[in-house]
Design a protein around this motif. Sequence first.
Motif, PDB file in Angstrom:
ATOM      1  N   LYS A  16       0.817  -1.205   0.000  1.00 60.64           N
ATOM      2  CA  LYS A  16       0.000   0.000   0.000  1.00 60.64           C
ATOM      3  C   LYS A  16       0.857   1.263   0.000  1.00 60.64           C
ATOM      4  N   MET A  17       2.114   1.133   0.406  1.00 58.99           N
ATOM      5  CA  MET A  17       3.011   2.284   0.444  1.00 58.99           C
ATOM      6  C   MET A  17       3.572   2.633  -0.923  1.00 58.99           C
ATOM      7  N   TYR A  18       3.492   1.699  -1.856  1.00 61.17           N
ATOM      8  CA  TYR A  18       4.207   1.856  -3.127  1.00 61.17           C
ATOM      9  C   TYR A  18       3.786   3.129  -3.874  1.00 61.17           C
ATOM     10  N   ALA A  19       2.508   3.405  -3.915  1.00 57.41           N
ATOM     11  CA  ALA A  19       2.013   4.563  -4.667  1.00 57.41           C
ATOM     12  C   ALA A  19       2.535   5.886  -4.099  1.00 57.41           C
ATOM     13  N   LYS A  20       2.916   5.887  -2.832  1.00 55.96           N
ATOM     14  CA  LYS A  20       3.376   7.123  -2.187  1.00 55.96           C
ATOM     15  C   LYS A  20       4.866   7.074  -1.839  1.00 55.96           C
ATOM     16  N   LYS A  21       5.571   6.134  -2.437  1.00 59.02           N
ATOM     17  CA  LYS A  21       6.961   5.904  -2.040  1.00 59.02           C
ATOM     18  C   LYS A  21       7.883   7.083  -2.322  1.00 59.02           C
ATOM     19  N   ASP A  22       7.495   7.953  -3.278  1.00 63.47           N
ATOM     20  CA  ASP A  22       8.358   9.069  -3.656  1.00 63.47           C
ATOM     21  C   ASP A  22       8.078  10.365  -2.896  1.00 63.47           C
ATOM     22  N   LEU A  23       7.300  10.300  -1.825  1.00 57.33           N
ATOM     23  CA  LEU A  23       7.046  11.490  -1.020  1.00 57.33           C
ATOM     24  C   LEU A  23       8.321  11.961  -0.331  1.00 57.33           C
ATOM     25  N   ARG A  24       8.466  13.260  -0.244  1.00 58.88           N
ATOM     26  CA  ARG A  24       9.597  13.847   0.491  1.00 58.88           C
ATOM     27  C   ARG A  24       9.230  13.959   1.969  1.00 58.88           C
TER      28      ARG A  24
ATOM     29  N   LYS B 224      11.751  28.177   0.099  1.00 58.03           N
ATOM     30  CA  LYS B 224      11.022  28.582  -1.109  1.00 58.03           C
ATOM     31  C   LYS B 224      10.086  27.451  -1.527  1.00 58.03           C
ATOM     32  N   GLU B 225       9.259  27.722  -2.503  1.00 51.01           N
ATOM     33  CA  GLU B 225       8.379  26.692  -3.041  1.00 51.01           C
ATOM     34  C   GLU B 225       9.214  25.522  -3.568  1.00 51.01           C
ATOM     35  N   PRO B 226       8.728  24.306  -3.453  1.00 52.88           N
ATOM     36  CA  PRO B 226       7.384  23.932  -2.977  1.00 52.88           C
ATOM     37  C   PRO B 226       7.290  23.668  -1.478  1.00 52.88           C
ATOM     38  N   TYR B 227       8.333  24.001  -0.724  1.00 50.46           N
ATOM     39  CA  TYR B 227       8.368  23.603   0.688  1.00 50.46           C
ATOM     40  C   TYR B 227       7.890  24.692   1.641  1.00 50.46           C
ATOM     41  N   LYS B 228       8.219  25.933   1.370  1.00 48.48           N
ATOM     42  CA  LYS B 228       7.802  27.023   2.243  1.00 48.48           C
ATOM     43  C   LYS B 228       6.375  27.441   1.906  1.00 48.48           C
ATOM     44  N   ALA B 229       5.553  27.560   2.931  1.00 45.45           N
ATOM     45  CA  ALA B 229       4.147  27.922   2.716  1.00 45.45           C
ATOM     46  C   ALA B 229       3.993  29.416   2.472  1.00 45.45           C
ATOM     47  N   VAL B 230       3.051  29.767   1.629  1.00 48.59           N
ATOM     48  CA  VAL B 230       2.668  31.164   1.410  1.00 48.59           C
ATOM     49  C   VAL B 230       1.918  31.658   2.646  1.00 48.59           C
ATOM     50  N   TYR B 231       2.164  32.907   2.999  1.00 45.31           N
ATOM     51  CA  TYR B 231       1.528  33.483   4.191  1.00 45.31           C
ATOM     52  C   TYR B 231       0.014  33.272   4.181  1.00 45.31           C
ATOM     53  N   GLY B 232      -0.499  32.808   5.315  1.00 47.47           N
ATOM     54  CA  GLY B 232      -1.930  32.625   5.483  1.00 47.47           C
ATOM     55  C   GLY B 232      -2.452  31.275   5.046  1.00 47.47           C
ATOM     56  N   THR B 233      -1.610  30.483   4.380  1.00 53.56           N
ATOM     57  CA  THR B 233      -2.008  29.145   3.955  1.00 53.56           C
ATOM     58  C   THR B 233      -1.423  28.103   4.911  1.00 53.56           C
ATOM     59  N   ASN B 234      -1.683  26.831   4.632  1.00 59.07           N
ATOM     60  CA  ASN B 234      -1.026  25.727   5.332  1.00 59.07           C
ATOM     61  C   ASN B 234      -1.352  25.707   6.824  1.00 59.07           C
ATOM     62  N   GLY B 235      -2.486  26.323   7.191  1.00 62.51           N
ATOM     63  CA  GLY B 235      -2.900  26.329   8.584  1.00 62.51           C
ATOM     64  C   GLY B 235      -2.023  27.156   9.500  1.00 62.51           C
TER      65      GLY B 235
ATOM     66  N   TYR C 104       1.273  26.801   9.531  1.00 66.64           N
ATOM     67  CA  TYR C 104       2.565  26.109   9.639  1.00 66.64           C
ATOM     68  C   TYR C 104       3.525  26.694   8.612  1.00 66.64           C
ATOM     69  N   LEU C 105       4.800  26.635   8.905  1.00 65.10           N
ATOM     70  CA  LEU C 105       5.796  27.284   8.066  1.00 65.10           C
ATOM     71  C   LEU C 105       6.134  26.476   6.821  1.00 65.10           C
ATOM     72  N   LEU C 106       6.230  25.167   6.973  1.00 66.95           N
ATOM     73  CA  LEU C 106       6.701  24.297   5.900  1.00 66.95           C
ATOM     74  C   LEU C 106       5.668  23.242   5.536  1.00 66.95           C
ATOM     75  N   LYS C 107       5.727  22.810   4.292  1.00 64.90           N
ATOM     76  CA  LYS C 107       4.840  21.768   3.772  1.00 64.90           C
ATOM     77  C   LYS C 107       5.628  20.479   3.520  1.00 64.90           C
ATOM     78  N   HIS C 108       4.905  19.414   3.220  1.00 63.82           N
ATOM     79  CA  HIS C 108       5.461  18.170   2.670  1.00 63.82           C
ATOM     80  C   HIS C 108       6.349  17.384   3.646  1.00 63.82           C
ATOM     81  N   SER C 109       5.836  17.126   4.825  1.00 59.31           N
ATOM     82  CA  SER C 109       6.472  16.187   5.743  1.00 59.31           C
ATOM     83  C   SER C 109       5.650  14.899   5.793  1.00 59.31           C
ATOM     84  N   VAL C 110       6.280  13.847   6.295  1.00 65.47           N
ATOM     85  CA  VAL C 110       5.619  12.546   6.426  1.00 65.47           C
ATOM     86  C   VAL C 110       5.827  12.037   7.842  1.00 65.47           C
ATOM     87  N   GLY C 111       4.717  11.804   8.541  1.00 67.86           N
ATOM     88  CA  GLY C 111       4.814  11.292   9.902  1.00 67.86           C
ATOM     89  C   GLY C 111       5.135   9.813   9.922  1.00 67.86           C
ATOM     90  N   ALA C 112       4.185   8.980   9.503  1.00 68.40           N
ATOM     91  CA  ALA C 112       4.382   7.533   9.518  1.00 68.40           C
ATOM     92  C   ALA C 112       3.592   6.928   8.360  1.00 68.40           C
TER      93      ALA C 112
END
Length: 416
Positions: free
Chosen positions: A307-315, A355-366, A368-376
């Motif tokens: 089930k992880m295969y489709a998302k294996k390339d996430l940063r 910078k993009e795609p990792y740094k969030a634009v002001y007022g977005t992303n709830g 939070y400062l950065l995007k695209h993390s993976v917990g588990a």
Amino acid sequence: MMKLKRQIIMVLCSVLGICTVQGQSLDLKLSKEFIQQNLNDAALQIKVLANATPNGKFPKTFENNKEIFSSSSWWCSGFYPGTLWYLYEGTQDQGLLQNVEEKLPYLEKEKYNRGTHDLGFMLFCSFGNGLRLTGDSAKYKDVLVTGAASLASRFNERTKTIRSWDHKPWHYPVIIDNMMNLEFLTQVSKMTGNKKYYDLAIKHAETTLKNHFRKDYSSYHVIDYDVNSGKVIGKKTHQGAYDESAWSRGQGWALYGYTMMYRETKKKEFLNQARHIAKYILNHPNMPQDLIPYWDFDKDKIDQSSKMYAKKDLRDVSAATLYASALLELAQYTKGKESALYLSNAETMLTNLSKEPYKAVYGTNGGYLLKHSVGALPLNSEIDVPLTYADYYYVEALVRYKRLLDGEPMIKEIAK
């Protein structure tokens, strides 16, 4: 004379981008304007999160366009207050100081929590930074001392480690993340003169060095011990792709942990371990060109039926923030081309995170400062979302770099 010398050093650092640390010159490529702008942007953005955070709750993530909070007992509860402290240090924004001082009373009770190994994250990042920045021992010291005693209660002389989890199916699990909580013990030991905490931290780090690493210096996530004999009975993962894979954030915990433990102890075996881990990370063929790693270095070995295969390339941005902060420090303890390599890679990471795609634009992303993390990913938990600890180590790295530019010590300890 000393004051004049310090002023000259600060001018050289600012104008030439050259800073002398540990008797060597570091050629700093990032400008003071770049670092300050990103700190200022972060201060504005985190106020969006502050306005959305209820009293008594702590930011966890922003998922499916919804804020997700935790109680104070969640392992991440100290990162948000810690980020506020760092941003206050980096910007002197009094509103941030008010935000963090209003939040800390809801966290204080965790000093009595003996059911977790994460008290370093929870208390040291929050109350520890508070003590460092304010010097208010009456307000913060007791929380740290009591919390360190709670953490030390989880140490077992047979395994010579601090237990991570209490739940099944594990017998006596120790995760590589636990290296990060040792700074809490060593600093409280310095504050109190109680050598017990320092000794426990060294024993844990030595045992982890012996049992957690493969021949290529990649780290297992979980080592399970027999509590009676102290022997290793399992080498597993919980958040990585599979037991023998190199989970990216786990390598970050290891790199940061042994770099920090060298600083705390000056033991060469810890420095050498950090250097080996850094080499593994930076030379890995699966490290992307922008140095923001995939969530697992062995993601290409995941079976297509998984089930992880489709998302294996996430940063995993949270891993990159750990690497950046740790490499900045490791550059201080090494020399020549090796030191320059660590510094330049940390600079590349910081540049790309900002910078993009990792740094969030002001007022977005709830907020939070950065995007695209993976917990588990194996647990289908916190997939491609912002995470509070990614923000914390990103801001820590920015503040560390700012200190270098200002001609100040990069590491400012809490213990006096």
